[in-house]
Write a protein that holds these residues in place. Sequence first.
Motif, PDB file in Angstrom:
ATOM      1  N   SER A 109      -5.746  35.454 -24.476  1.00 20.88           N
ATOM      2  CA  SER A 109      -5.572  34.555 -23.340  1.00 20.88           C
ATOM      3  C   SER A 109      -4.943  35.275 -22.160  1.00 20.88           C
ATOM      4  O   SER A 109      -3.974  36.012 -22.318  1.00 20.88           O
ATOM      5  CB  SER A 109      -4.670  33.385 -23.728  1.00 20.88           C
ATOM      6  N   HIS A 111      -3.128  34.032 -20.101  1.00 18.53           N
ATOM      7  CA  HIS A 111      -1.781  33.486 -19.902  1.00 18.53           C
ATOM      8  C   HIS A 111      -0.729  34.262 -20.687  1.00 18.53           C
ATOM      9  O   HIS A 111       0.478  34.070 -20.459  1.00 18.53           O
ATOM     10  CB  HIS A 111      -1.754  32.009 -20.287  1.00 18.53           C
ATOM     11  N   SER A 114       1.872  39.092 -18.135  1.00 16.74           N
ATOM     12  CA  SER A 114       2.705  38.962 -16.939  1.00 16.74           C
ATOM     13  C   SER A 114       2.443  40.052 -15.919  1.00 16.74           C
ATOM     14  O   SER A 114       2.822  39.908 -14.761  1.00 16.74           O
ATOM     15  CB  SER A 114       4.189  39.003 -17.327  1.00 16.74           C
TER      16      SER A 114
END
Length: 126
Positions: A109, A111, A114
Amino acid sequence: QVQLVESGGASVQAGGSLRLSCAVSGYIYGRYCMAWFRQTPGKEREEVAHYESDGSTTVADSVKGRFTISKDNPKNTVFLQMNSLKPEDTAVYYCATNWGLGPWVDCTSLHAYSYWGQGTQVTVSS
């Protein structure tokens, strides 16, 4: 300060090969993932492949058998070897990483990540 420096994007003909590199600087600890994503205009960024700190790798079905991901640990650099390129592989390719990840984090993912590189263009002509 974390930096991801990508290189290797180019224009090639279908059937050709390219090798993308992503050099990561910064202190990395614990479970980490290093990944390649790609994106074309109007579409979501999709994962191509990722490398995990335990040495395992995952490659998307769309590129399986043609792309491989590897890592040079001393240089903290991750590579994406792309063979038998097709016009549909044309995209901006992004390197991404994150660390200190819990075991529940899904590294497929976007997500999970960072830190992102600036992107490198890959164009495959028929």
